[in-house]
Design a protein around this motif. Structure first.
Motif, PDB file in Angstrom:
ATOM      1  N   VAL A 157       0.915  -1.070  -0.003  1.00 21.84           N
ATOM      2  CA  VAL A 157      -0.148   0.008  -0.008  1.00 21.84           C
ATOM      3  C   VAL A 157       1.074   1.119   0.138  1.00 21.84           C
ATOM      4  CG1 VAL A 157      -1.630   1.380   1.354  1.00 21.84           C
ATOM      5  CG2 VAL A 157      -1.768  -1.319   1.355  1.00 21.84           C
ATOM      6  N   ARG A 158       0.377   2.167  -0.759  1.00 23.45           N
ATOM      7  CA  ARG A 158       1.399   3.443  -0.802  1.00 23.45           C
ATOM      8  C   ARG A 158       0.522   4.570   0.024  1.00 23.45           C
ATOM      9  NH1 ARG A 158       4.033   4.924  -6.493  1.00 23.45           N
ATOM     10  NH2 ARG A 158       3.978   6.832  -5.281  1.00 23.45           N
ATOM     11  N   GLY A 159       1.445   5.060   1.032  1.00 18.85           N
ATOM     12  CA  GLY A 159       0.939   6.159   2.021  1.00 18.85           C
ATOM     13  C   GLY A 159       1.605   7.267   1.520  1.00 18.85           C
ATOM     14  N   ARG A 160       0.734   8.340   1.702  1.00 24.05           N
ATOM     15  CA  ARG A 160       1.524   9.704   1.024  1.00 24.05           C
ATOM     16  C   ARG A 160       0.996  10.880   2.400  1.00 24.05           C
ATOM     17  NH1 ARG A 160       2.878  12.827  -3.095  1.00 24.05           N
ATOM     18  NH2 ARG A 160       2.394  11.325  -4.672  1.00 24.05           N
ATOM     19  N   LEU A 161       2.045  11.580   2.999  1.00 27.77           N
ATOM     20  CA  LEU A 161       1.717  12.349   3.851  1.00 27.77           C
ATOM     21  C   LEU A 161       1.234  13.700   3.436  1.00 27.77           C
ATOM     22  CD1 LEU A 161       2.047  13.037   7.249  1.00 27.77           C
ATOM     23  CD2 LEU A 161       4.210  13.729   6.665  1.00 27.77           C
ATOM     24  N   VAL A 162       0.249  14.037   3.697  1.00 34.61           N
ATOM     25  CA  VAL A 162      -0.632  15.302   2.706  1.00 34.61           C
ATOM     26  C   VAL A 162      -0.728  16.558   3.698  1.00 34.61           C
ATOM     27  CG1 VAL A 162      -1.804  13.852   1.507  1.00 34.61           C
ATOM     28  CG2 VAL A 162      -3.011  14.338   3.415  1.00 34.61           C
ATOM     29  N   ARG A 163      -0.228  16.230   4.986  1.00 31.82           N
ATOM     30  CA  ARG A 163      -0.401  17.272   5.934  1.00 31.82           C
ATOM     31  C   ARG A 163       0.665  17.239   6.933  1.00 31.82           C
ATOM     32  NH1 ARG A 163      -5.480  18.299   9.800  1.00 31.82           N
ATOM     33  NH2 ARG A 163      -4.406  19.966  10.935  1.00 31.82           N
ATOM     34  N   ALA A 164       1.326  18.375   7.173  1.00 31.05           N
ATOM     35  CA  ALA A 164       2.252  18.444   8.304  1.00 31.05           C
ATOM     36  C   ALA A 164       2.160  18.088   9.513  1.00 31.05           C
ATOM     37  CB  ALA A 164       3.313  19.650   8.335  1.00 31.05           C
ATOM     38  N   PRO A 165       2.734  17.266  10.093  1.00 32.29           N
ATOM     39  CA  PRO A 165       2.163  16.658  11.586  1.00 32.29           C
ATOM     40  C   PRO A 165       2.716  17.924  12.512  1.00 32.29           C
ATOM     41  CG  PRO A 165       4.024  15.454  10.950  1.00 32.29           C
ATOM     42  CD  PRO A 165       3.668  16.505   9.772  1.00 32.29           C
ATOM     43  N   ARG A 166       2.477  18.917  12.575  1.00 34.60           N
ATOM     44  CA  ARG A 166       2.872  19.891  13.527  1.00 34.60           C
ATOM     45  C   ARG A 166       1.800  20.091  14.612  1.00 34.60           C
ATOM     46  NH1 ARG A 166       6.135  24.647  10.837  1.00 34.60           N
ATOM     47  NH2 ARG A 166       8.313  23.548  11.111  1.00 34.60           N
ATOM     48  N   GLY A 167       0.568  20.238  14.306  1.00 35.02           N
ATOM     49  CA  GLY A 167      -0.562  20.444  15.388  1.00 35.02           C
ATOM     50  C   GLY A 167      -0.993  19.346  15.928  1.00 35.02           C
ATOM     51  N   PRO A 168      -0.944  18.145  15.663  1.00 34.19           N
ATOM     52  CA  PRO A 168      -1.555  16.765  16.164  1.00 34.19           C
ATOM     53  C   PRO A 168      -1.113  16.464  17.470  1.00 34.19           C
ATOM     54  CG  PRO A 168      -0.962  16.562  13.746  1.00 34.19           C
ATOM     55  CD  PRO A 168      -0.374  17.664  14.073  1.00 34.19           C
ATOM     56  N   GLN A 169      -1.508  15.527  17.993  1.00 32.07           N
ATOM     57  CA  GLN A 169      -1.014  15.115  19.233  1.00 32.07           C
ATOM     58  C   GLN A 169       0.249  14.391  19.132  1.00 32.07           C
ATOM     59  OE1 GLN A 169      -3.821  11.946  20.319  1.00 32.07           O
ATOM     60  NE2 GLN A 169      -5.643  13.148  20.234  1.00 32.07           N
ATOM     61  N   PRO A 170       1.154  14.357  20.089  1.00 33.76           N
ATOM     62  CA  PRO A 170       2.427  13.825  20.039  1.00 33.76           C
ATOM     63  C   PRO A 170       2.346  12.376  19.811  1.00 33.76           C
ATOM     64  CG  PRO A 170       2.200  15.205  22.086  1.00 33.76           C
ATOM     65  CD  PRO A 170       0.635  15.068  21.477  1.00 33.76           C
ATOM     66  N   ARG A 171       1.349  11.614  20.007  1.00 30.43           N
ATOM     67  CA  ARG A 171       1.319  10.278  19.837  1.00 30.43           C
ATOM     68  C   ARG A 171       1.055   9.888  18.427  1.00 30.43           C
ATOM     69  NH1 ARG A 171      -1.685   6.352  23.795  1.00 30.43           N
ATOM     70  NH2 ARG A 171      -0.518   4.422  23.241  1.00 30.43           N
ATOM     71  N   HIS A 172       0.271  10.899  17.660  1.00 31.41           N
ATOM     72  CA  HIS A 172       0.015  10.968  16.060  1.00 31.41           C
ATOM     73  C   HIS A 172       1.157  11.251  15.377  1.00 31.41           C
ATOM     74  CE1 HIS A 172      -4.479  11.309  16.326  1.00 31.41           C
ATOM     75  NE2 HIS A 172      -4.188  10.114  17.071  1.00 31.41           N
ATOM     76  N   ARG A 173       2.099  11.983  16.027  1.00 27.64           N
ATOM     77  CA  ARG A 173       3.550  12.305  15.502  1.00 27.64           C
ATOM     78  C   ARG A 173       4.401  11.065  15.435  1.00 27.64           C
ATOM     79  NH1 ARG A 173       2.650  17.636  17.789  1.00 27.64           N
ATOM     80  NH2 ARG A 173       4.173  16.783  19.587  1.00 27.64           N
TER      81      ARG A 173
ATOM     82  N   LEU B 241      -2.734   2.119  11.878  1.00 29.67           N
ATOM     83  CA  LEU B 241      -2.130   3.528  11.739  1.00 29.67           C
ATOM     84  C   LEU B 241      -2.870   4.340  11.005  1.00 29.67           C
ATOM     85  CD1 LEU B 241       1.697   2.437  12.331  1.00 29.67           C
ATOM     86  CD2 LEU B 241       0.208   3.562  13.892  1.00 29.67           C
ATOM     87  N   ILE B 242      -2.814   3.914   9.594  1.00 29.30           N
ATOM     88  CA  ILE B 242      -3.405   4.783   8.516  1.00 29.30           C
ATOM     89  C   ILE B 242      -4.715   5.187   9.022  1.00 29.30           C
ATOM     90  CG2 ILE B 242      -4.118   4.892   6.166  1.00 29.30           C
ATOM     91  CD1 ILE B 242      -1.960   2.886   5.357  1.00 29.30           C
ATOM     92  N   ASN B 243      -5.613   4.592   9.609  1.00 29.25           N
ATOM     93  CA  ASN B 243      -6.866   4.756   9.895  1.00 29.25           C
ATOM     94  C   ASN B 243      -6.910   5.760  11.056  1.00 29.25           C
ATOM     95  OD1 ASN B 243      -8.047   3.454   8.024  1.00 29.25           O
ATOM     96  ND2 ASN B 243      -8.634   1.597   9.565  1.00 29.25           N
ATOM     97  N   GLN B 244      -5.959   5.639  12.009  1.00 29.49           N
ATOM     98  CA  GLN B 244      -5.953   6.570  13.084  1.00 29.49           C
ATOM     99  C   GLN B 244      -5.270   7.986  12.435  1.00 29.49           C
ATOM    100  OE1 GLN B 244      -2.443   5.787  15.549  1.00 29.49           O
ATOM    101  NE2 GLN B 244      -3.013   7.060  17.222  1.00 29.49           N
ATOM    102  N   LEU B 245      -4.498   7.976  11.562  1.00 29.63           N
ATOM    103  CA  LEU B 245      -3.794   9.376  10.913  1.00 29.63           C
ATOM    104  C   LEU B 245      -4.723   9.707   9.570  1.00 29.63           C
ATOM    105  CD1 LEU B 245      -0.085   8.452  11.382  1.00 29.63           C
ATOM    106  CD2 LEU B 245      -1.695   9.746  12.748  1.00 29.63           C
TER     107      LEU B 245
END
Length: 63
Positions: free
Chosen positions: A9-25, A51-55
């Protein structure tokens, strides 16, 4: 989600993980995604899908 067995499965990061919870980072790092628009080939497993569903708001799946 009816993939062939062992098809990656190909996963792409489409939003910067700056604001989310530390656990999501940490989860983004666990998927191997570092920068915005990074794409990774991930093994299709229940753990990776979880993990993908969580993010869902940070990562898009390209099948």
């Amino acid at each position: 989600m009816a993939n062939e067995p062992n098809k990656p499965v190909r996963g792409r990061l489409v939003r910067a993980p700056r604001g989310p919870q530390p656990r999501h980072r940490l989860s983004v790092r666990a998927l191997g995604l570092n920068k915005l628009n990074d794409v990774r080939e991930l093994k299709d497993s229940p753990q990776v899908r979880g993990l993908i569903n969580q993010l869902h708001y940070l990562v898009r799946v390209e099948e």
